[in-house]
Motif scaffolding. Structure first.
Motif, PDB file in Angstrom:
ATOM      1  N   ILE A   1      14.897   6.531  -5.994  1.00  0.00           N
ATOM      2  CA  ILE A   1      13.643   6.117  -6.622  1.00  0.00           C
ATOM      3  C   ILE A   1      13.291   4.695  -6.209  1.00  0.00           C
ATOM      4  O   ILE A   1      13.970   4.076  -5.385  1.00  0.00           O
ATOM      5  CB  ILE A   1      13.688   6.253  -8.166  1.00  0.00           C
ATOM      6  N   TYR A   2      12.221   4.203  -6.802  1.00  0.00           N
ATOM      7  CA  TYR A   2      11.672   2.879  -6.485  1.00  0.00           C
ATOM      8  C   TYR A   2      12.760   1.802  -6.473  1.00  0.00           C
ATOM      9  O   TYR A   2      12.856   0.998  -5.545  1.00  0.00           O
ATOM     10  CB  TYR A   2      10.602   2.590  -7.541  1.00  0.00           C
ATOM     11  N   GLN A   3      13.615   1.792  -7.508  1.00  0.00           N
ATOM     12  CA  GLN A   3      14.674   0.776  -7.575  1.00  0.00           C
ATOM     13  C   GLN A   3      15.655   0.942  -6.403  1.00  0.00           C
ATOM     14  O   GLN A   3      16.109  -0.040  -5.822  1.00  0.00           O
ATOM     15  CB  GLN A   3      15.470   0.893  -8.894  1.00  0.00           C
TER      16      GLN A   3
ATOM     17  N   ARG B   1       2.888  -5.741 -14.378  1.00  0.00           N
ATOM     18  CA  ARG B   1       3.510  -4.709 -15.215  1.00  0.00           C
ATOM     19  C   ARG B   1       4.800  -4.183 -14.597  1.00  0.00           C
ATOM     20  O   ARG B   1       5.521  -3.406 -15.202  1.00  0.00           O
ATOM     21  CB  ARG B   1       2.520  -3.570 -15.464  1.00  0.00           C
ATOM     22  N   GLN B   2       5.098  -4.628 -13.388  1.00  0.00           N
ATOM     23  CA  GLN B   2       6.365  -4.216 -12.764  1.00  0.00           C
ATOM     24  C   GLN B   2       7.481  -5.222 -13.014  1.00  0.00           C
ATOM     25  O   GLN B   2       8.496  -5.221 -12.321  1.00  0.00           O
ATOM     26  CB  GLN B   2       6.163  -4.032 -11.256  1.00  0.00           C
ATOM     27  N   ASP B   3       7.303  -6.071 -14.022  1.00  0.00           N
ATOM     28  CA  ASP B   3       8.322  -7.133 -14.165  1.00  0.00           C
ATOM     29  C   ASP B   3       9.703  -6.584 -14.538  1.00  0.00           C
ATOM     30  O   ASP B   3      10.707  -7.103 -14.072  1.00  0.00           O
ATOM     31  CB  ASP B   3       7.860  -8.260 -15.098  1.00  0.00           C
TER      32      ASP B   3
ATOM     33  N   THR C   1      15.173   2.154  -3.384  1.00  0.00           N
ATOM     34  CA  THR C   1      14.686   1.698  -2.085  1.00  0.00           C
ATOM     35  C   THR C   1      14.538   0.175  -2.070  1.00  0.00           C
ATOM     36  O   THR C   1      14.817  -0.463  -1.065  1.00  0.00           O
ATOM     37  CB  THR C   1      13.354   2.366  -1.702  1.00  0.00           C
ATOM     38  N   ASP C   2      14.145  -0.419  -3.194  1.00  0.00           N
ATOM     39  CA  ASP C   2      14.045  -1.880  -3.203  1.00  0.00           C
ATOM     40  C   ASP C   2      15.414  -2.525  -3.014  1.00  0.00           C
ATOM     41  O   ASP C   2      15.551  -3.532  -2.324  1.00  0.00           O
ATOM     42  CB  ASP C   2      13.385  -2.372  -4.501  1.00  0.00           C
ATOM     43  N   LEU C   3      16.430  -1.937  -3.632  1.00  0.00           N
ATOM     44  CA  LEU C   3      17.779  -2.489  -3.477  1.00  0.00           C
ATOM     45  C   LEU C   3      18.266  -2.333  -2.035  1.00  0.00           C
ATOM     46  O   LEU C   3      18.761  -3.281  -1.427  1.00  0.00           O
ATOM     47  CB  LEU C   3      18.747  -1.790  -4.445  1.00  0.00           C
TER      48      LEU C   3
ATOM     49  N   ALA D   1       0.844  -1.197   0.000  1.00  0.00           N
ATOM     50  CA  ALA D   1       0.000   0.000   0.000  1.00  0.00           C
ATOM     51  C   ALA D   1       0.879   1.248   0.000  1.00  0.00           C
ATOM     52  O   ALA D   1       2.022   1.218   0.449  1.00  0.00           O
ATOM     53  CB  ALA D   1      -0.885   0.004   1.240  1.00  0.00           C
ATOM     54  N   ASN D   2       0.332   2.316  -0.523  1.00  0.00           N
ATOM     55  CA  ASN D   2       1.045   3.585  -0.503  1.00  0.00           C
ATOM     56  C   ASN D   2       0.368   4.489   0.517  1.00  0.00           C
ATOM     57  O   ASN D   2      -0.847   4.635   0.502  1.00  0.00           O
ATOM     58  CB  ASN D   2       1.013   4.211  -1.893  1.00  0.00           C
ATOM     59  N   VAL D   3       1.149   5.092   1.394  1.00  0.00           N
ATOM     60  CA  VAL D   3       0.535   5.915   2.430  1.00  0.00           C
ATOM     61  C   VAL D   3      -0.191   7.091   1.790  1.00  0.00           C
ATOM     62  O   VAL D   3       0.173   7.541   0.696  1.00  0.00           O
ATOM     63  CB  VAL D   3       1.538   6.410   3.486  1.00  0.00           C
TER      64      VAL D   3
END
Ligand code: ARG
Length: 594
Positions: free
Chosen positions: A322-324, A350-352, A326-328, A122-124
């Motif tokens: 960015i998204y990448q 679609r996030q593959d 924080t995931d890393l 979820a996104n706050v």
């Protein structure tokens, strides 16, 4: 405990070997012609080529050597199939052992694996909408399947709480309430404990801000700058951020609770922040990250790629994560805290590309070992009957809360129709059954497929639906209750197998029910290995069909042979317990009546 297929395969191996044929031909499978037999082995056809013999001769040789106690039928059929039916006494013995061993014959792997499941997402500041249904429902089920299968599982909601949307909210708040101390650069005091907005205001701020960003370049620029400042830990923005989290998480928890979805961890993208700077420094130092058009990127191309993949951006030109990123960085945190053997990410399919970039970068830069099991479970879209993403009647995004209410109302009508029941009781049942309808409809599809949202069909008590499964369970519960009421034995004293070795006639529907029960271990193993909740759904649908055929063919309560009746009761109680384990893995429950 070995699966039926393994046991049959072993028996076939023995038979092949004792005829001098290679064991590799001995594989058994579930029959694709259940009208002819339960299991089959097609190895004689392949062996024929190696031994230059007619396949039927090989099949005949093998059949002659097979242990006859295990099977009620083993026959060689032209051109060389071996068809098999298990002996009822073998089956009842198998089920009896399954009950003795607990967890219905499923054996946990010797070494416990640690798995992090990242789901929900979820996104706050944004209310949960229909797009959040699948990551919550699928992730929760995967978590439960992995737990059942023996893994140590950590489920993390991984909130979206560190991106541009926060900068947008901050600037929209400034436009609405410029007098707040957070915007007064000369303010030196403490920041208030109380948030300057409540959840409904926050839910209004975000969409307005997001729209403004698209049409007003000056606003968009401010939002970017605010995001960078937040990420640099600028105190007043950190304070607003904390308010957003507090207000939003409270609301999210309530909503996930309603879905019976529970996270072990409520971490978010922001929790990756402390790891970002060092991570990026190291990537640069090691020569993996380099500058490209102002941004810092890592190439992810690998030999053998059939297409060209864009590099993974690890820092934008304005310095923002960015998204990448924080995931890393989150991987670094998870390695430090849990040393997982496996990571499972449940997100929109679609996030593959995003996950491919993250996984390859993580391995290339040594955040994890080359052989780490990183799995992306991408799910498809929930569509309306027009085949386009599901919308409310007036074309808006469907909030999850309203969707649940709609389903529950529909079930409520069905529960109330044609009988008397207190409103309170019916509402309670509708809530349980409604959740099952919603979750089963989602989970019974392969995750990657899109599906059509159809309340009518989902809530039907017939067909491949959650309510149908629950209805079957309630039916079994009521038979068991009646049996007890009529003074039936304690089911602990009942047996499926006759100790004295005597036997009786078994109708196909009873055999099929027993076969289904015996396939529990194999089913869980498959659902776990393939990370596939829909395998559990298919299994309980088959099981419910088998039970209902059995139920319609036999008068269980009217049966005069009490030994036989006891065996039936034991069998259906076992079926009920297996169904209970299965729906628990899917994340819903059965009511007492419906
Ligand atoms: N918040 C993301 C979104 O709304 C989903 C997060 C999925 N998990 C992850 N680790 N990226 O799309």
């Amino acid at each position: 405990m070995n699966t039926l297929l393994t046991l049959i395969g072993n028996e076939m191996k023995k038979a092949f070997a004792s005829c001098g044929y290679d064991e590799k031909f001995a594989q058994a499978t579930v029959s694709n012609r259940p009208d002819l037999c339960q299991f089959q082995c097609n190895g004689a056809m392949a062996a024929a080529k190696e031994y230059h013999k007619a396949p039927i001769m090989i099949a005949n040789d093998v059949v002659a050597k097979v242990d006859k106690a295990m099977f009620s039928k083993v026959e060689a059929v032209a051109p060389g199939f071996i068809n098999m039916d298990l002996a009822p006494a073998f089956l009842t013995g198998y089920l009896e052992e399954m009950l003795l061993r607990g967890v219905y014959g499923y054996e946990k792997p010797e070494k416990q694996r640690v798995t992090v499941i990242d789901y929900g997402g979820a996104n706050v500041a944004k209310p949960l909408h229909i797009g959040h249904l699948r990551p919550a429902v699928i992730g929760e089920s995967i978590k439960r399947i992995y737990k059942f299968a023996g893994d140590k599982v950590i489920g993390d909601v991984h909130l979206g709480d560190w991106g541009l949307q926060i900068g947008q909210i901050i600037e929209e708040l400034r436009d609405r309430k410029p007098e707040l101390c957070y915007f007064d650069e000369s303010y030196k005091g403490e920041y208030p404990k109380e948030a300057p907005f409540d959840i409904s205001e926050l839910e209004d701020i975000y969409p307005t801000a997001s729209k403004k960003s698209k049409t007003d370049p000056e606003f968009a620029k401010r939002a970017h700058e605010a995001t960078v400042k937040l990420q640099e830990n600028y105190p007043p923005f950190r304070a607003i951020w904390q308010h957003i989290i507090n207000v939003s998480v409270k609301d999210l928890k309530k909503n996930y609770d309603n879905l019976n979805v529970n996270f072990d961890l409520w971490l978010g993208e922001s929790d990756a922040e402390p790891f970002i700077a060092d991570m990026i420094d190291k990537m640069v130092k090691d020569g993996f990250a380099y500058e490209s058009q102002g941004a810092l990127v890592v190439d992810i191309a690998e030999e053998g790629d059939s297409k060209e993949y864009p590099p993974c951006i690890v820092r934008k030109s304005d310095g923002a994560a960015i998204y990448q990123t924080t995931d890393l960085a989150t991987i670094i945190q998870r390695e430090r805290d849990f040393k997982p053997d496996k990571y499972v990410y449940v997100a929109d399919k679609r996030q593959d590309l995003h996950f491919l970039q993250v996984f390859r970068t993580a391995k290339k830069c040594g955040l994890v070992n080359e052989d780490k099991d990183l799995l992306f479970v991408g799910f498809g879209t929930v569509n309306g009957k027009d085949g386009k993403p599901f919308k409310t009647r007036d074309g808006g995004v469907m909030r999850l809360e309203y969707l649940i209410t709609e389903i529950n109302d529909e079930v409520y009508k069905k529960v109330m129709s044609g009988r008397e029941m207190s409103e309170e009781n019916a509402r309670k049942i509708a809530k349980t059954v409604g959740l099952a309808a919603l979750k089963y409809a989602d989970l019974s599809n392969q995750a990657a497929k899109d599906y059509i949202f159809d309340i009518d069909r989902f809530t039907s008590f017939e067909g491949n639906t959650g309510p149908y499964i629950l209805y079957t369970m309630v039916r079994i519960k009521s038979i068991l209750a009646k049996y007890k009421e009529n003074g039936g034995k304690d089911t602990k004293e009942l047996k499926l197998k006759r100790e004295d070795g005597s036997t009786r006639e078994y109708k196909p529907s009873e055999i099929s029910l027993m076969l289904n029960a015996a396939r529990f271990n194999e089913t869980v193993e498959k659902a776990y290995q393939e990370t596939a909740p829909h395998k559990i759904c298919q299994y309980i649908y088959d099981m419910s069909n088998a039970f209902n055929s059995f139920y319609h063919e036999n008068r269980i309560m009217g049966e005069e042979d009490l030994v036989k009746q006891g065996e039936w009761i034991k069998l259906i109680e076992t079926i009920l317990h297996i169904l209970e384990e299965c729906i628990d893995m899917l994340g819903f429950e059965a009511p007492e009546q419906m």
